[in-house]
Design a protein around this motif. Structure first.
Motif, PDB file in Angstrom:
ATOM      1  N   GLY A   9       1.035  -1.353   0.116  1.00 31.58           N
ATOM      2  CA  GLY A   9      -0.185  -0.009  -0.063  1.00 31.58           C
ATOM      3  C   GLY A   9       0.731   1.207  -0.082  1.00 31.58           C
ATOM      4  O   GLY A   9      -0.078   2.533   0.119  1.00 31.58           O
ATOM      5  N   PHE A  10       2.305   1.039  -0.111  1.00 36.46           N
ATOM      6  CA  PHE A  10       2.874   1.721  -0.400  1.00 36.46           C
ATOM      7  C   PHE A  10       3.685   2.341  -1.445  1.00 36.46           C
ATOM      8  O   PHE A  10       4.078   1.551  -1.910  1.00 36.46           O
ATOM      9  N   PRO A  11       2.789   3.027  -2.208  1.00 36.75           N
ATOM     10  CA  PRO A  11       3.765   2.802  -4.176  1.00 36.75           C
ATOM     11  C   PRO A  11       5.268   3.168  -4.088  1.00 36.75           C
ATOM     12  O   PRO A  11       5.680   2.478  -4.543  1.00 36.75           O
ATOM     13  N   TRP A  12       5.696   3.369  -3.218  1.00 38.52           N
ATOM     14  CA  TRP A  12       7.448   3.717  -3.354  1.00 38.52           C
ATOM     15  C   TRP A  12       7.926   2.297  -2.852  1.00 38.52           C
ATOM     16  O   TRP A  12       8.678   2.004  -4.065  1.00 38.52           O
TER      17      TRP A  12
ATOM     18  N   PHE B 170      20.637   3.478  13.898  1.00 35.50           N
ATOM     19  CA  PHE B 170      19.589   3.355  13.840  1.00 35.50           C
ATOM     20  C   PHE B 170      18.233   4.101  14.144  1.00 35.50           C
ATOM     21  O   PHE B 170      17.487   3.304  13.574  1.00 35.50           O
ATOM     22  N   THR B 171      18.459   5.326  14.402  1.00 35.72           N
ATOM     23  CA  THR B 171      17.661   6.274  14.038  1.00 35.72           C
ATOM     24  C   THR B 171      17.070   6.723  12.953  1.00 35.72           C
ATOM     25  O   THR B 171      16.220   6.880  13.162  1.00 35.72           O
ATOM     26  N   ARG B 172      17.646   6.419  12.230  1.00 30.41           N
ATOM     27  CA  ARG B 172      17.574   7.064  10.063  1.00 30.41           C
ATOM     28  C   ARG B 172      16.530   5.869   9.694  1.00 30.41           C
ATOM     29  O   ARG B 172      17.390   4.816   9.497  1.00 30.41           O
ATOM     30  N   ILE B 173      15.435   6.348   9.519  1.00 29.12           N
ATOM     31  CA  ILE B 173      14.907   5.003   8.830  1.00 29.12           C
ATOM     32  C   ILE B 173      14.133   5.914   7.819  1.00 29.12           C
ATOM     33  O   ILE B 173      13.719   7.029   7.527  1.00 29.12           O
ATOM     34  N   PHE B 174      14.462   5.225   6.591  1.00 30.03           N
ATOM     35  CA  PHE B 174      13.939   5.223   5.562  1.00 30.03           C
ATOM     36  C   PHE B 174      11.840   5.670   5.947  1.00 30.03           C
ATOM     37  O   PHE B 174      10.980   4.688   6.345  1.00 30.03           O
ATOM     38  N   CYS B 175      11.561   7.375   4.941  1.00 30.66           N
ATOM     39  CA  CYS B 175      10.202   7.020   4.872  1.00 30.66           C
ATOM     40  C   CYS B 175       9.669   6.465   3.746  1.00 30.66           C
ATOM     41  O   CYS B 175      10.226   7.165   2.632  1.00 30.66           O
ATOM     42  N   PRO B 176       8.823   5.665   4.005  1.00 34.01           N
ATOM     43  CA  PRO B 176       8.604   5.103   2.049  1.00 34.01           C
ATOM     44  C   PRO B 176       7.543   6.399   1.932  1.00 34.01           C
ATOM     45  O   PRO B 176       7.714   5.499   0.643  1.00 34.01           O
TER      46      PRO B 176
ATOM     47  N   PRO C 207       9.775  13.779  -7.641  1.00 35.04           N
ATOM     48  CA  PRO C 207       8.746  14.414  -7.349  1.00 35.04           C
ATOM     49  C   PRO C 207       7.547  14.197  -8.203  1.00 35.04           C
ATOM     50  O   PRO C 207       6.178  13.995  -7.722  1.00 35.04           O
ATOM     51  N   GLN C 208       7.538  13.567  -9.336  1.00 39.54           N
ATOM     52  CA  GLN C 208       6.798  13.819 -10.501  1.00 39.54           C
ATOM     53  C   GLN C 208       5.760  12.343 -10.184  1.00 39.54           C
ATOM     54  O   GLN C 208       5.220  12.090 -11.100  1.00 39.54           O
ATOM     55  N   GLY C 209       6.861  11.263  -9.808  1.00 31.07           N
ATOM     56  CA  GLY C 209       6.072  10.111  -9.740  1.00 31.07           C
ATOM     57  C   GLY C 209       6.300   8.682 -10.794  1.00 31.07           C
ATOM     58  O   GLY C 209       5.843   7.962 -11.188  1.00 31.07           O
ATOM     59  N   GLN C 210       7.440   9.754 -12.040  1.00 28.71           N
ATOM     60  CA  GLN C 210       7.396   8.824 -13.151  1.00 28.71           C
ATOM     61  C   GLN C 210       8.427   7.413 -12.672  1.00 28.71           C
ATOM     62  O   GLN C 210       7.608   6.556 -13.798  1.00 28.71           O
ATOM     63  N   TYR C 211       8.732   7.273 -11.932  1.00 27.00           N
ATOM     64  CA  TYR C 211       8.724   5.840 -11.677  1.00 27.00           C
ATOM     65  C   TYR C 211       7.695   5.223 -11.225  1.00 27.00           C
ATOM     66  O   TYR C 211       8.082   3.643 -11.162  1.00 27.00           O
ATOM     67  N   LEU C 212       6.728   5.911 -10.264  1.00 23.79           N
ATOM     68  CA  LEU C 212       5.872   4.463  -9.971  1.00 23.79           C
ATOM     69  C   LEU C 212       4.602   4.412 -11.254  1.00 23.79           C
ATOM     70  O   LEU C 212       4.279   3.529 -11.150  1.00 23.79           O
ATOM     71  N   ARG C 213       4.780   5.650 -11.874  1.00 21.70           N
ATOM     72  CA  ARG C 213       4.138   5.276 -13.652  1.00 21.70           C
ATOM     73  C   ARG C 213       3.528   3.873 -13.779  1.00 21.70           C
ATOM     74  O   ARG C 213       3.730   3.348 -14.518  1.00 21.70           O
TER      75      ARG C 213
ATOM     76  N   TYR D  39       2.379   9.162  -4.158  1.00 26.83           N
ATOM     77  CA  TYR D  39       3.303   8.777  -3.518  1.00 26.83           C
ATOM     78  C   TYR D  39       2.358   8.201  -2.324  1.00 26.83           C
ATOM     79  O   TYR D  39       2.658   7.616  -1.252  1.00 26.83           O
ATOM     80  N   GLU D  40       0.723   9.409  -1.926  1.00 26.03           N
ATOM     81  CA  GLU D  40      -0.536   9.060  -0.792  1.00 26.03           C
ATOM     82  C   GLU D  40      -1.108   8.626  -1.609  1.00 26.03           C
ATOM     83  O   GLU D  40      -1.800   9.523  -0.902  1.00 26.03           O
ATOM     84  N   PRO D  41      -1.188   7.502  -2.012  1.00 24.36           N
ATOM     85  CA  PRO D  41      -2.715   7.671  -2.990  1.00 24.36           C
ATOM     86  C   PRO D  41      -4.137   7.939  -1.687  1.00 24.36           C
ATOM     87  O   PRO D  41      -5.391   8.180  -2.285  1.00 24.36           O
ATOM     88  N   TRP D  42      -4.407   7.248  -0.799  1.00 22.29           N
ATOM     89  CA  TRP D  42      -5.316   7.213   0.119  1.00 22.29           C
ATOM     90  C   TRP D  42      -5.476   8.233   0.523  1.00 22.29           C
ATOM     91  O   TRP D  42      -6.762   8.666   1.231  1.00 22.29           O
ATOM     92  N   LYS D  43      -4.361   9.665   0.368  1.00 25.62           N
ATOM     93  CA  LYS D  43      -5.326  11.268   0.867  1.00 25.62           C
ATOM     94  C   LYS D  43      -5.587  11.265  -0.312  1.00 25.62           C
ATOM     95  O   LYS D  43      -6.809  12.128  -0.216  1.00 25.62           O
ATOM     96  N   ALA D  44      -6.379  10.854  -1.713  1.00 24.38           N
ATOM     97  CA  ALA D  44      -6.175  11.330  -2.697  1.00 24.38           C
ATOM     98  C   ALA D  44      -8.269  11.469  -2.073  1.00 24.38           C
ATOM     99  O   ALA D  44      -8.614  10.610  -1.856  1.00 24.38           O
ATOM    100  N   PRO D  45      -8.962  12.548  -2.920  1.00 22.63           N
ATOM    101  CA  PRO D  45     -10.553  12.650  -2.431  1.00 22.63           C
ATOM    102  C   PRO D  45     -11.295  11.205  -3.232  1.00 22.63           C
ATOM    103  O   PRO D  45     -10.460  11.839  -4.842  1.00 22.63           O
ATOM    104  N   GLU D  46     -12.587  11.543  -3.325  1.00 25.38           N
ATOM    105  CA  GLU D  46     -12.523  10.389  -3.965  1.00 25.38           C
ATOM    106  C   GLU D  46     -12.902  10.528  -5.728  1.00 25.38           C
ATOM    107  O   GLU D  46     -12.742   9.517  -6.439  1.00 25.38           O
TER     108      GLU D  46
END
Length: 585
Positions: free
Chosen positions: A365-368, A438-444, A453-459, A474-481
């Motif tokens: 569920g995390f596109p990246w 170890f406090t440095r964690i990749f944000c998905p 930023p345009q998400g060409q890799y995801l597309r 990158y966060e499609p769950w936040k998109a309005p219906e």
């Protein structure tokens, strides 16, 4: 007869000597042996000291590859994409041997059983093979030595898959492997430069030492197809196997000496649609390309450049990371496991087969994260920072699942899968050993968006999301219906919702990791460099910025917890610029 050092022959040719083979030039050698040269890795004719040495002392030589499928799919977990790469590499090796007047014999079955049969059938007096460090190859070598003793055979072996005989590195460090990169480089400074490559095998070698070719060779000893093995691959070939491809790619990269001299691992892009690293890691992993050839060509470029990048982020530094993990793997019990591994933190990871399957099949569920895993499954290769991102997500970042599970998946799917580099990097990214920030964690979400930023890799790799606006991809769950409807993708139906809340999961896991490291401080310190992690070069500003967000979230209990990027060392990671399994370059 184990090759121990090299000598210059009377005609300027490098000849390898062993305990029984004592020769200064070709003319002084009694070419008496009928030899099987057993290819395992090392599928090449350039810088192949074992093959060259065997040719020198033999009147007949049979180049053999035993397709021991039970072994390859059991001990090494080889998947379909890697099978295709191996078969292509064998086809190429056979073609190159044929051009020199020889042929490759490919047989199927148990290595020990096949060798026993061939020794009798062909009247063999010697078996030659490259010496390896992996436990399963060491076990195989013991079987070969047992066969040799039973039949009165000679054996001839050399080290050619690493820059150094890693046993020498361990010996030079007092009998124990150097467990930090800084200490490792110090030991190498004492040993000096690696030996230079030996000359290529030539047609003249096979005039002096013939390969008997049987009339039914094409039928009986040909390289099988994927279909012969009952396998099928639906994805296009982006990484054709073989020495020919390896050398062409090497030459192409060295056409731009400026790029080679100034290469810095930290400046490569994890979600570029084309590799921003050399892409040589699969060829180094299987031995289609000699690591010594690569290293010394780099040295030639550096000698002509006043200002070039330096280890650990330079190309030469990446090769040394590869050597570092090979050295530690040689002398560390249970290197690919947590239990019984003296340098690895003992962590009570979650056992969650359902979560593991979602990660493995790109359904987090995390596109990246899902785009990276999709690329891995389709192509058998991903950038080393992409490897880091999915590894961190599976382990200490979000799912708290053992690094061993991720290592197994990479071993199956990566073209450059490598025993030592894969395990070493999974321990690294899970903060089980080697890595201590170890406090440095990749944000998905944030990390991928920063570089694309345009998400060409995801597309490209998640076409179900290709119509989402960049602000939501990158966060499609936040998109309005209405946006989801317009994009033709309803989250929770056409693409999964996030399987975890990253903020909550990473905060919980950070607390667990702190506790583990406090309780096992002595183990944690074994692989800790006194200096800062050298692989953070070029990333410190971004990492500090993200770590400050993390600390703020911890103090105030907010949802601002995003951690930054912890660059690894590769294979390989390993050899892509050694990527996680083998991507070092």
């Amino acid at each position: 007869m184990r090759a121990s050092n090299s000598m210059r022959g009377g005609r300027g040719q490098t000849i390898w000597t062993g305990e029984s083979l004592k020769c200064l030039d070709r003319e002084s050698v009694i070419m008496s042996h009928r030899t099987i040269h057993l290819f395992r890795k090392g599928l090449r004719l350039h810088d192949n000291p074992t093959l060259l040495g065997a040719l020198v002392c033999s009147s007949a030589l049979y180049p053999v590859y035993i397709l021991d499928r039970v072994f390859l799919e059991g001990a090494m977990r080889i998947g379909t994409l890697r099978w295709r790469f191996i078969l292509q590499s064998l086809e190429d090796l056979d073609a190159r041997l044929r051009a020199l007047g020889s042929r490759l014999y490919v047989l199927r079955g148990s290595t020990a059983s096949v060798l026993r049969d061939l020794v009798t059938r062909w009247g063999v007096t010697q078996i030659s093979y490259d010496s390896e460090v992996e436990p399963y190859y060491v076990s195989m070598e013991r079987e070969i030595q047992t066969l040799a003793q039973e039949r009165g055979l000679k054996t001839y072996t050399c080290v050619s898959h690493t820059l150094y005989d890693v046993k020498r590195i361990v010996k030079a460090n007092g009998g124990a492997p150097p467990l930090t990169y800084k200490k490792f480089l110090h030991v190498l400074s004492v040993l000096g430069e690696p030996e230079k490559p030996v000359r290529d095998v030539s047609a003249e070698d096979f005039l002096r030492c013939v390969t008997p070719v049987e009339p039914d060779h094409e039928k009986t000893y040909r390289v099988p197809s994927l279909a012969d093995l009952g396998l099928e691959v639906e994805f296009e070939v982006l990484w054709p196997g073989g020495e020919t491809q390896a050398l062409q790619r090497l030459d192409k990269h060295f056409q731009s000496q400026g790029w080679v001299a100034n290469f810095s691992k930290t400046r490569t892009v994890p979600n570029s649609l084309l590799p921003s690293t050399t892409g040589l890691s699969p060829y180094l992993s299987l031995g289609c390309l000699s690591v010594r050839t690569f290293y010394h060509r780099l040295s030639s470029v550096y000698a002509q450049s006043k200002n070039h990048s330096l280890p650990p982020v330079s190309l030469q530094g990446q090769v040394l990371w590869r050597e570092f993990f090979y050295t530690i793997a040689l002398s560390t019990p249970n290197f690919t496991k947590m239990e019984g591994n003296p340098i690895c933190l003992q962590i009570d990871w979650y056992h969650d087969p359902e979560a593991l399957e979602k990660w493995r099949t790109a359904q987090t569920g995390f596109p990246w994260i899902d785009a990276i895993v999709t690329q891995l499954r389709q192509e058998g290769w991903i950038h080393h920072l992409a490897r880091h991102a999915v590894a961190c997500f599976l382990t200490r970042g979000d799912l708290w699942i053992s690094w061993e599970e991720g290592m197994k998946v990479f071993e199956e799917l990566l073209l450059d899968a490598d025993y030592s580099i894969n395990a070493g990097n999974w321990m690294w990214l899970s903060a089980s050993a080697f890595f201590h920030k170890f406090t440095r964690i990749f944000c998905p979400v944030r990390f991928g968006r920063r570089t694309d930023p345009q998400g060409q890799y995801l597309r490209k790799y998640l076409p179900v999301l290709k119509n989402f606006p960049s602000q939501y991809i990158y966060e499609p769950w936040k998109a309005p219906e209405d946006v989801q409807l317009s994009a033709g993708c309803i989250i929770g139906k056409d693409y999964p919702r996030p399987m975890v809340c990253h903020t909550e999961a990473s905060k919980r896991n950070l607390a667990l990791m702190r506790q583990v490291r406090e309780e096992q401080q002595n183990t944690a310190e074994l692989t800790r460099d006194v200096a800062d992690d050298p692989m953070e070069a070029g990333l410190k500003r971004e990492m500090q910025e993200e770590e400050e967000l993390l600390e703020g979230a911890e103090q105030h209990g907010t949802s601002k917890r995003f951690n930054g990027v912890a660059d690894h060392k590769s294979g390989s990671w390993t050899p892509e610029t050694l990527q996680l399994s083998g991507e070092v370059m």
